[in-house]
Design a protein around this motif. Structure first.
Motif, PDB file in Angstrom:
ATOM      1  N   GLU A  81      55.229  -1.848 -72.559  1.00  0.00           N
ATOM      2  CA  GLU A  81      54.905  -0.575 -71.906  1.00  0.00           C
ATOM      3  C   GLU A  81      54.056  -0.788 -70.657  1.00  0.00           C
ATOM      4  N   MET A  82      53.059  -1.658 -70.770  1.00  0.00           N
ATOM      5  CA  MET A  82      52.178  -1.926 -69.634  1.00  0.00           C
ATOM      6  C   MET A  82      52.961  -2.543 -68.471  1.00  0.00           C
ATOM      7  N   MET A  83      53.828  -3.509 -68.767  1.00  0.00           N
ATOM      8  CA  MET A  83      54.620  -4.147 -67.716  1.00  0.00           C
ATOM      9  C   MET A  83      55.508  -3.110 -67.015  1.00  0.00           C
ATOM     10  N   ARG A  84      56.132  -2.255 -67.803  1.00  0.00           N
ATOM     11  CA  ARG A  84      57.021  -1.246 -67.223  1.00  0.00           C
ATOM     12  C   ARG A  84      56.254  -0.235 -66.376  1.00  0.00           C
ATOM     13  N   ARG A  85      55.024   0.090 -66.756  1.00  0.00           N
ATOM     14  CA  ARG A  85      54.199   0.986 -65.929  1.00  0.00           C
ATOM     15  C   ARG A  85      53.979   0.400 -64.546  1.00  0.00           C
ATOM     16  N   HIS A  86      53.990  -0.921 -64.449  1.00  0.00           N
ATOM     17  CA  HIS A  86      53.784  -1.608 -63.177  1.00  0.00           C
ATOM     18  C   HIS A  86      55.114  -1.995 -62.520  1.00  0.00           C
TER      19      HIS A  86
ATOM     20  N   ILE B 199      57.670  -3.663 -63.565  1.00  0.00           N
ATOM     21  CA  ILE B 199      58.107  -5.040 -63.803  1.00  0.00           C
ATOM     22  C   ILE B 199      59.292  -4.989 -64.761  1.00  0.00           C
ATOM     23  N   VAL B 200      60.367  -5.677 -64.411  1.00  0.00           N
ATOM     24  CA  VAL B 200      61.540  -5.750 -65.284  1.00  0.00           C
ATOM     25  C   VAL B 200      61.159  -6.597 -66.500  1.00  0.00           C
ATOM     26  N   VAL B 201      61.409  -6.064 -67.692  1.00  0.00           N
ATOM     27  CA  VAL B 201      60.982  -6.735 -68.923  1.00  0.00           C
ATOM     28  C   VAL B 201      62.192  -7.207 -69.720  1.00  0.00           C
ATOM     29  N   TYR B 202      62.103  -8.445 -70.185  1.00  0.00           N
ATOM     30  CA  TYR B 202      63.075  -9.030 -71.099  1.00  0.00           C
ATOM     31  C   TYR B 202      62.331  -9.300 -72.399  1.00  0.00           C
TER      32      TYR B 202
ATOM     33  N   GLU C  64      69.188 -13.950 -67.769  1.00  0.00           N
ATOM     34  CA  GLU C  64      68.812 -12.959 -66.762  1.00  0.00           C
ATOM     35  C   GLU C  64      67.397 -13.210 -66.256  1.00  0.00           C
ATOM     36  N   PHE C  65      66.483 -13.574 -67.158  1.00  0.00           N
ATOM     37  CA  PHE C  65      65.110 -13.853 -66.749  1.00  0.00           C
ATOM     38  C   PHE C  65      65.054 -15.058 -65.817  1.00  0.00           C
TER      39      PHE C  65
ATOM     40  N   LYS D  51      59.441 -10.018 -62.814  1.00  0.00           N
ATOM     41  CA  LYS D  51      60.023 -10.045 -64.153  1.00  0.00           C
ATOM     42  C   LYS D  51      59.019 -10.591 -65.144  1.00  0.00           C
ATOM     43  N   ALA D  52      59.123 -10.098 -66.377  1.00  0.00           N
ATOM     44  CA  ALA D  52      58.296 -10.606 -67.475  1.00  0.00           C
ATOM     45  C   ALA D  52      59.169 -10.824 -68.691  1.00  0.00           C
TER      46      ALA D  52
END
Length: 82
Positions: free
Chosen positions: A39-44, A46-49, A66-67, A75-76
């Motif tokens: 959730e925190m990464m997406r708030r910023h 950042i594409v999350v895998y 993909e990462f 990306k994270a």
């Protein structure tokens, strides 16, 4: 845990300011922590895998590919050990 999450978020913000297309990997031990990190990464923006229990092997392999792909975006990879 809130203190660690705040520290991680501060590090992410600082790294992104220096390297806008950063690629980072975060390991967690619990699914709730995994969810909070995602959730925190997406708030910023950042594409999350995600690598966690319940993700089929074929999806895990595509997430990793993909990462690793060279793309000009942040990306994270968030992996839970349980």
């Amino acid at each position: 845990m809130a203190t660690k999450m705040k520290a991680l978020e501060a590090d992410v913000v600082a790294l992104r300011a220096h390297e806008p297309c950063m690629h980072i990997v975060v390991f967690t031990q619990h699914l709730e922590t995994h969810r909070l990190v995602v959730e925190m990464m997406r708030r910023h923006s950042i594409v999350v895998y995600e690598l966690r229990s319940g993700v089929p092997a074929s999806r895990r392999h595509s997430q990793i590919s993909e990462f690793q792909a060279r793309q000009q975006r942040a990306k994270a990879m968030v992996a839970t050990l349980r």
